[in-house]
Design a protein around this motif. Structure first.
Motif, PDB file in Angstrom:
ATOM      1  N   UNK A 172       0.830  -1.201   0.000  1.00  0.00           N
ATOM      2  CA  UNK A 172       0.000   0.000   0.000  1.00  0.00           C
ATOM      3  C   UNK A 172       0.867   1.254   0.000  1.00  0.00           C
ATOM      4  N   UNK A 173       1.922   1.236   0.788  1.00  0.00           N
ATOM      5  CA  UNK A 173       2.823   2.388   0.837  1.00  0.00           C
ATOM      6  C   UNK A 173       3.549   2.576  -0.497  1.00  0.00           C
ATOM      7  N   UNK A 174       3.951   1.458  -1.106  1.00  0.00           N
ATOM      8  CA  UNK A 174       4.617   1.525  -2.408  1.00  0.00           C
ATOM      9  C   UNK A 174       3.670   2.081  -3.459  1.00  0.00           C
ATOM     10  N   UNK A 175       2.432   1.600  -3.447  1.00  0.00           N
ATOM     11  CA  UNK A 175       1.434   2.109  -4.392  1.00  0.00           C
ATOM     12  C   UNK A 175       1.207   3.600  -4.169  1.00  0.00           C
ATOM     13  N   UNK A 176       1.152   4.022  -2.921  1.00  0.00           N
ATOM     14  CA  UNK A 176       0.955   5.441  -2.634  1.00  0.00           C
ATOM     15  C   UNK A 176       2.062   6.302  -3.218  1.00  0.00           C
ATOM     16  N   UNK A 177       3.297   5.822  -3.127  1.00  0.00           N
ATOM     17  CA  UNK A 177       4.426   6.565  -3.712  1.00  0.00           C
ATOM     18  C   UNK A 177       4.300   6.628  -5.229  1.00  0.00           C
ATOM     19  N   UNK A 178       4.004   5.480  -5.848  1.00  0.00           N
ATOM     20  CA  UNK A 178       3.899   5.431  -7.314  1.00  0.00           C
ATOM     21  C   UNK A 178       2.740   6.280  -7.811  1.00  0.00           C
ATOM     22  N   UNK A 179       1.599   6.208  -7.125  1.00  0.00           N
ATOM     23  CA  UNK A 179       0.430   6.977  -7.545  1.00  0.00           C
ATOM     24  C   UNK A 179       0.635   8.470  -7.298  1.00  0.00           C
ATOM     25  N   UNK A 180       1.371   8.797  -6.229  1.00  0.00           N
ATOM     26  CA  UNK A 180       1.576  10.202  -5.896  1.00  0.00           C
ATOM     27  C   UNK A 180       2.367  10.963  -6.948  1.00  0.00           C
ATOM     28  N   UNK A 181       3.220  10.271  -7.685  1.00  0.00           N
ATOM     29  CA  UNK A 181       4.011  10.924  -8.714  1.00  0.00           C
ATOM     30  C   UNK A 181       3.456  10.744 -10.113  1.00  0.00           C
ATOM     31  N   UNK A 182       2.249  10.156 -10.210  1.00  0.00           N
ATOM     32  CA  UNK A 182       1.640   9.883 -11.516  1.00  0.00           C
ATOM     33  C   UNK A 182       0.397  10.737 -11.710  1.00  0.00           C
ATOM     34  N   UNK A 183      -0.035  10.875 -12.963  1.00  0.00           N
ATOM     35  CA  UNK A 183      -1.266  11.615 -13.263  1.00  0.00           C
ATOM     36  C   UNK A 183      -2.505  10.772 -13.005  1.00  0.00           C
TER      37      UNK A 183
END
Length: 250
Positions: A172-183
């Motif tokens: 979940x934390x990894x997804x949050x990082x990836x989603x946070x820098x994506x459109x």
């Protein structure tokens, strides 16, 4: 209905005609552009008797057919997508002829334009993550009774569940990082070991729409988060953004 149907691979804008000049798709049929109002559909012909609704439904159970058709479909989309902004269509999208394709382009011009504008200058990236291999545990020799055996088994299962929970929290934390820098971001179904080819449980299968100017920063953040997570992480891309085409625009 004629002997052939028009199979649509994608729609796009400013697609150079030279890109499709020698391109061949499903069944080794040549690919062409069908245009209306500045938007072009990437089209090929397929036999009408092999792409009826009934035939498609039946063939979607045939893994060999799906694999062969998907490879041809994705190859066309990838070649054109490398030269222009395109919105891929779903596998086996067919219309009765090119005139009907032109009509679809007119009827859905606004939706197509909106999707293509959202995808311009962006690509899809994937992040997959698996839990680390569970350590081998010794149960301390032969159990003295059936009750002792069950107690040990319950303890092993509880520990396994705890480790799985920890892995999903890290995902979940990894997804949050990836989603946070994506459109935009999408979570896809997790693959079973038989499909992923790995024995560890998959805990993340994400797709992320990333601006091409932000890719280096995005990858660095995701890779750093992956190292901290304790998970086995795989970053793939760039891809034509299949995951970010609204179904309603097709």
């Amino acid at each position: 209905m004629g002997d052939e149907l028009s199979y649509v691979y994608a729609v796009g804008v400013r697609i150079p005609r030279g890109v499709v000049a020698d391109l061949r798709g499903i069944g080794d049929h040549p690919v062409r552009l069908v245009e209306d109002g500045g938007i072009a559909a990437v089209v090929g012909s397929v036999p009408a008797d092999e792409f009826t609704a009934e035939q498609i439904e039946e063939r979607l159970q045939d893994l060999a057919w799906i694999s062969e058709t998907a490879r041809a479909h994705h190859r066309v989309v990838d070649v054109v997508g490398a030269q222009a902004v395109v919105a891929p269509f779903a596998l086996a999208t067919v219309y009765r002829d090119d005139a009907r394709v032109e009509q679809i382009l007119r009827e859905r011009a606004g939706a197509f334009a909106a999707v293509l504008d959202r995808l311009r200058g962006r690509a899809e990236w994937g992040v997959k993550a698996w839990a680390g291999s569970a350590p081998q545990r010794s149960e301390g020799g032969r159990a003295s009774s059936g009750a002792e055996y069950l107690r040990r088994r319950r303890a092993v299962l509880r520990e396994s569940e705890r480790e799985t929970d920890v892995a999903f929290d890290a995902a979940e934390k990894l997804h949050g990082t990836a989603a946070g820098g994506a459109d935009a971001a999408r979570r896809h179904r997790l693959h079973e070991p038989a499909l992923s080819g790995r024995s560890e449980p998959m805990v993340l299968n994400g797709a992320y729409l990333v601006h091409t100017g932000h890719v280096d920063r995005w990858r660095a953040a995701v890779e750093e988060a992956g190292e901290r997570s304790g998970l086995s992480v795989e970053v793939t891309g760039p891809w034509v953004p299949y995951s970010f085409v609204d179904e309603g625009s097709r």
